[in-house]
Design an enzyme around this catalytic site. Sequence first.
Site, mmCIF file in Angstrom:
data_model
loop_
_atom_site.group_PDB
_atom_site.id
_atom_site.type_symbol
_atom_site.label_atom_id
_atom_site.label_comp_id
_atom_site.label_asym_id
_atom_site.label_seq_id
_atom_site.Cartn_x
_atom_site.Cartn_y
_atom_site.Cartn_z
ATOM 1 N N ARG A 197 -14.541 35.010 -13.240
ATOM 2 C CA ARG A 197 -15.297 34.885 -14.481
ATOM 3 C C ARG A 197 -15.104 33.496 -15.061
ATOM 4 O O ARG A 197 -13.972 33.033 -15.188
ATOM 5 C CB ARG A 197 -14.795 35.931 -15.467
ATOM 6 C CG ARG A 197 -15.779 36.288 -16.542
ATOM 7 C CD ARG A 197 -15.222 37.336 -17.454
ATOM 8 N NE ARG A 197 -14.831 38.551 -16.738
ATOM 9 C CZ ARG A 197 -14.139 39.533 -17.308
ATOM 10 N NH1 ARG A 197 -13.735 39.415 -18.551
ATOM 11 N NH2 ARG A 197 -13.836 40.616 -16.638
ATOM 12 N N LYS A 224 -18.258 40.365 -9.564
ATOM 13 C CA LYS A 224 -17.483 41.568 -9.258
ATOM 14 C C LYS A 224 -17.696 41.861 -7.780
ATOM 15 O O LYS A 224 -18.835 41.826 -7.303
ATOM 16 C CB LYS A 224 -17.944 42.742 -10.126
ATOM 17 C CG LYS A 224 -17.580 42.588 -11.597
ATOM 18 C CD LYS A 224 -18.009 43.791 -12.431
ATOM 19 C CE LYS A 224 -17.575 43.618 -13.893
ATOM 20 N NZ LYS A 224 -18.050 44.713 -14.760
ATOM 21 N N HIS A 271 -15.200 52.659 -18.389
ATOM 22 C CA HIS A 271 -15.411 52.797 -16.937
ATOM 23 C C HIS A 271 -15.034 54.225 -16.536
ATOM 24 O O HIS A 271 -13.890 54.634 -16.698
ATOM 25 C CB HIS A 271 -14.508 51.825 -16.158
ATOM 26 C CG HIS A 271 -14.839 50.376 -16.337
ATOM 27 N ND1 HIS A 271 -15.818 49.747 -15.616
ATOM 28 C CD2 HIS A 271 -14.322 49.431 -17.160
ATOM 29 C CE1 HIS A 271 -15.895 48.475 -15.976
ATOM 30 N NE2 HIS A 271 -14.990 48.251 -16.915
ATOM 31 N N ASP A 291 -22.928 48.743 -21.573
ATOM 32 C CA ASP A 291 -22.503 47.348 -21.654
ATOM 33 C C ASP A 291 -23.482 46.481 -20.866
ATOM 34 O O ASP A 291 -24.465 46.971 -20.313
ATOM 35 C CB ASP A 291 -21.060 47.189 -21.179
ATOM 36 C CG ASP A 291 -20.900 47.382 -19.678
ATOM 37 O OD1 ASP A 291 -21.725 48.093 -19.061
ATOM 38 O OD2 ASP A 291 -19.945 46.820 -19.102
ATOM 39 N N SER A 313 -20.775 40.666 -17.321
ATOM 40 C CA SER A 313 -20.453 41.943 -17.961
ATOM 41 C C SER A 313 -20.825 41.911 -19.449
ATOM 42 O O SER A 313 -21.965 41.686 -19.795
ATOM 43 C CB SER A 313 -18.981 42.281 -17.736
ATOM 44 O OG SER A 313 -18.688 43.570 -18.220
ATOM 45 N N HIS A 314 -19.831 42.099 -20.332
ATOM 46 C CA HIS A 314 -20.071 42.169 -21.774
ATOM 47 C C HIS A 314 -19.712 40.857 -22.469
ATOM 48 O O HIS A 314 -19.696 40.790 -23.702
ATOM 49 C CB HIS A 314 -19.228 43.300 -22.376
ATOM 50 C CG HIS A 314 -17.761 43.103 -22.131
ATOM 51 N ND1 HIS A 314 -17.185 43.422 -20.922
ATOM 52 C CD2 HIS A 314 -16.782 42.568 -22.901
ATOM 53 C CE1 HIS A 314 -15.892 43.107 -20.982
ATOM 54 N NE2 HIS A 314 -15.627 42.586 -22.164
ATOM 55 N N ASP A 329 -21.985 49.268 -16.214
ATOM 56 C CA ASP A 329 -20.936 50.080 -15.572
ATOM 57 C C ASP A 329 -20.070 50.836 -16.578
ATOM 58 O O ASP A 329 -19.140 51.542 -16.202
ATOM 59 C CB ASP A 329 -20.074 49.256 -14.599
ATOM 60 C CG ASP A 329 -19.354 48.083 -15.241
ATOM 61 O OD1 ASP A 329 -19.393 47.954 -16.483
ATOM 62 O OD2 ASP A 329 -18.759 47.276 -14.501
ATOM 63 N N ARG A 330 -20.406 50.722 -17.904
ATOM 64 C CA ARG A 330 -19.620 51.436 -18.919
ATOM 65 C C ARG A 330 -20.543 52.197 -19.863
ATOM 66 O O ARG A 330 -21.629 51.726 -20.195
ATOM 67 C CB ARG A 330 -18.757 50.449 -19.725
ATOM 68 C CG ARG A 330 -17.670 49.812 -18.885
ATOM 69 C CD ARG A 330 -16.655 49.090 -19.738
ATOM 70 N NE ARG A 330 -17.203 47.900 -20.351
ATOM 71 C CZ ARG A 330 -17.121 47.615 -21.650
ATOM 72 N NH1 ARG A 330 -16.544 48.448 -22.495
ATOM 73 N NH2 ARG A 330 -17.622 46.500 -22.117
ATOM 74 N N ASP A 337 -23.678 44.999 -18.033
ATOM 75 C CA ASP A 337 -24.020 45.178 -16.613
ATOM 76 C C ASP A 337 -24.107 46.648 -16.194
ATOM 77 O O ASP A 337 -24.232 46.953 -15.020
ATOM 78 C CB ASP A 337 -23.063 44.412 -15.705
ATOM 79 C CG ASP A 337 -21.629 44.914 -15.761
ATOM 80 O OD1 ASP A 337 -21.208 45.423 -16.818
ATOM 81 O OD2 ASP A 337 -20.916 44.792 -14.750
#
Length: 460
Positions: free
Chosen positions: A15, A113, A326, A239, A103-104, A243-244, A241
């Site tokens: 990141r 990832k 997650h 979020d 992501s967020h 995944d949450r 991307d």
Amino acid sequence: MVSLSKTIFKAYDIRGIIDNTLDAGVAHQIGAAFGRAALAKGEKKVVIGRDGRLSGPSLAKALAEGLQSAGVDVIDLGVVATPMVYFGTNVLGAASGIMVTGSHNPPDYNGFKMVLAGEAIHGEAITGLYDSILQHDGSSAAVTGAYSTYDIRTQYLQRIIGDVKIARPIKIAVDCGNGVAGAFAGDLYRGMGCEVIELFCEVDGTFPNHHPDPAHPENLQDLIRCLQETDAEIGLAFDGDGDRLGLVTKDGQIIYPDRQMMLFAGDVLSRNPGAEILYDVKCTRHLAPYIEQAGGKPLMYKTGHSLVKAKLKETGSPLGGEMSGHIFFKDRWYGFDDGLYAGARMLEILTKEQDPSALLNALPQSDSTPELHLHLKEGENFALMDKLRADAEFPGHERIITIDGLRVEYADGFGLARSSNTTPVIVMRFEAETPAALERIQGQFKSVILAAKPDAELPF
């Protein structure tokens, strides 16, 4: 051209900040290093995808070229949610994948990832890519890898819609915060038979409305308002991307993921009696007894999506979850974290009730804080945690759990301090049976932290 910095190689992913620590040149180097790592595992193909960030197209193109230069074939899924790349590694005959996502994080961030030969890589496997770049002589493979595109949308949506069934029609509100989940959430839940109100589902990498992070209450206020003003029964939030999962009741209560896990555990254990259910150190102390009552074995573990995925595989557990949102289903699914899928499974459970919010609000709960962050300088977080582990004393505690930071449990609550593995932050969370107990536990943590670092600016 940005020079390669070790600081972007984090515990669970890579990141960086665009044009500061990450650009197309760095992405190309990472692609080539990952390609070499894949080939070393006997993998010839890598699936890639990207979220809706403005820097995504150039990074994904450079990443693909780097992979191809190592002699690996690239299957490019285009703009997808992170779990769709994970899904691709399960259904496309390629067990390795890279998602280009921030992501967020704020709009100027991006990253990667990664799944290598079916394993979510973390820790030394990620720093190993950095070492590989430094040690490489710059040569390319004799034969460049092929490049192809693949539209996985229909296959992904149909796989979920074909298996997860709602018990009755329901109207829901969905807030994607202009993250990439917005391109898929509406169609998924409509396909399951829901009526859907879409909030901020246009993918926009500038995130003009609110930050795409459902872990923080301020980002759920639009969804709460929508539920108040419409006849939608329940609210789902995602979020950046996808995944949450975040969850909000009709009366505006936020059901944090550790309470969501209670319902998921009950459902999964009905088909997998006696199974181990995994959860991270940030979760409520009500979760373990709930799992036990449902006939399961609770297993507390470290925080980190890659770590939980690895532990899930090791234990054969059908379900794992983190306070951050997650959720990992191995029951009827593949064992990776997927906010869209978790939302579908939640709706399957909730539609069996005439009043879903009543079911959710009745889940055991104490007074608690969300995640609180003590911001520090790079590296200070680990040094401070070492000092606390060595010196801190917590009068009246029942036990101290040290699998990830310090989780101090009392008869009437717990306090947690752990080092973030991705940013120079100490993450804290507190829970107690009464406001007075919460204040007492926070007071103990405040005094031990200030004893170790007198200039610490605490968030409570």
